[in-house]
Enzyme design. Structure first.
Site, mmCIF file in Angstrom:
data_model
loop_
_atom_site.group_PDB
_atom_site.id
_atom_site.type_symbol
_atom_site.label_atom_id
_atom_site.label_comp_id
_atom_site.label_asym_id
_atom_site.label_seq_id
_atom_site.Cartn_x
_atom_site.Cartn_y
_atom_site.Cartn_z
ATOM 1 N N TYR A 81 -2.617 21.072 52.909
ATOM 2 C CA TYR A 81 -2.439 19.866 53.709
ATOM 3 C C TYR A 81 -3.717 19.510 54.470
ATOM 4 O O TYR A 81 -4.785 19.478 53.889
ATOM 5 C CB TYR A 81 -1.250 20.017 54.686
ATOM 6 N N LYS A 104 6.216 24.072 45.025
ATOM 7 C CA LYS A 104 5.657 22.814 44.506
ATOM 8 C C LYS A 104 4.701 23.060 43.338
ATOM 9 O O LYS A 104 4.514 22.196 42.490
ATOM 10 C CB LYS A 104 4.963 22.044 45.646
ATOM 11 N N VAL A 154 5.824 26.980 54.429
ATOM 12 C CA VAL A 154 6.175 27.221 55.835
ATOM 13 C C VAL A 154 7.065 28.464 56.024
ATOM 14 O O VAL A 154 7.405 28.809 57.157
ATOM 15 C CB VAL A 154 6.814 25.982 56.524
#
Ligand code: GLU
Length: 303
Positions: free
Chosen positions: A239, A66, A257
């Site tokens: 997050y 990202k 992840v």
């Protein structure tokens, strides 16, 4: 600073956590990864490289992708990008739908899944061949031509990607994304499936470390944009554990992840760490501990 010795000392210290957590088994292809692996690589802006353990084994970079997508979108759209996606920490899980509904389809930031799905849509809109261009950018910024998508991982994630499909549908409902939902999702999953090792990641993130304007594969970021990208990593890179990472490590960073974490100490070094076992927030257990000890032992952090 004897970084090599520091990496060795860190590993000894974090060994008691080696069996804590589990790999991201909600993506079936990632459930097959041997969870008992660890690699770390630190590269300085002056060209020194310190690698430890399995720093040369590639893994799924997942959400670390990202950052690359954000760099490309910032280069293309500039400040106009922030009309489609916010830059506030979400305090929610990476795949949460709750805020997106309340905030009428504008994701809080580009590093939660909803935000990165918007980035995927922007690249699909702006580029003739976004899949090739994304890979070209990543290869160029890391200086490695063999980096590639892993289609087994991308397809496996698509098969079970119920939450991400729900997010994409809600974005489409609100008019935040304009391309076909299936195309956007598949491109998003492909970006997440890119495989790199710690050495390649540390090399790539040097571009954000030394605060020199750069251009890779035609995508240009000014010094000011590099500063802003690091600010988003600092506040949104982990997050609902972004505050914890800031508190424990004190560097801008981004996790995925696949068990990878990248962090940068501005003007000095970039560091990548990888270990597949994740905590309940989706961040690598050993990776978080290793970086906490790195900034503790070196007394180098941005705070
Ligand atoms: N591909 C993953 C997902 O969408 C990325 C999540 C992450 O790495 O944090 O669930």
């Amino acid at each position: 600073m004897d970084y090599q010795k520091i990496l060795e000392d860190i590993y000894k210290e974090i060994l008691p956590y080696a069996k804590e957590g589990k790999q991201a088994d909600y993506i079936p292809a990632l459930a097959k990864v041997n969870p008992d692996q660890f690699g770390m690589c630190l590269k300085t802006v002056t060209g020194e490289v310190y690698s430890y353990k399995q720093a040369d084994i590639r893994f799924s970079i997942q959400s670390i992708s990202k950052v690359f997508a954000l760099a490309m979108c910032l280069s293309i759209r500039g400040e106009g990008l922030w009309k489609s996606v916010g830059k506030e920490p979400s305090g929610t899980a990476f795949n949460s739908l709750v805020q997106l509904e309340i905030e009428k389809g504008i994701p809080r930031n580009p590093f939660i899944n909803a935000g990165a799905i918007v980035l995927a849509d922007i690249l699909l809109t702006e580029l003739k061949d976004p899949e090739t261009d994304f890979l070209t950018f990543v290869r160029s910024i890391s200086g490695c031509d063999t980096i590639d998508y892993n289609m087994e991982v991308a397809c496996s994630e698509r098969e079970k990607g119920y939450l991400n499909a729900a997010i994409a549908n809600m974005l489409k409902y609100h008019g935040t994304i304009s391309n076909d939902i299936e195309d956007v999702l598949m491109f998003y999953f492909k970006m997440c499936s890119v495989e790199m090792n710690c050495e390649e990641l540390a090399a790539a993130f040097l571009a954000f470390t030394n605060y020199t304007p750069f251009e890779y594969a035609g995508y240009r970021l000014s010094k000011s944009r590099i500063k802003r990208l690091n600010a988003v990593m600092q506040t949104c890179g982990f997050y609902d554990e972004a505050g914890e990472f800031s508190y424990l490590v004190g560097l801008p960073g981004k996790s995925g992840v696949g068990g990878g974490i990248i962090a940068i100490y501005p003007h000095r070094y970039s560091v990548a760490v990888w270990s597949p076992r994740l905590n309940s927030k989706g961040n690598s257990v050993m990776g978080m501990k290793a970086l906490e000890l790195l900034t503790t032992y070196t007394e180098e952090s941005i705070f």
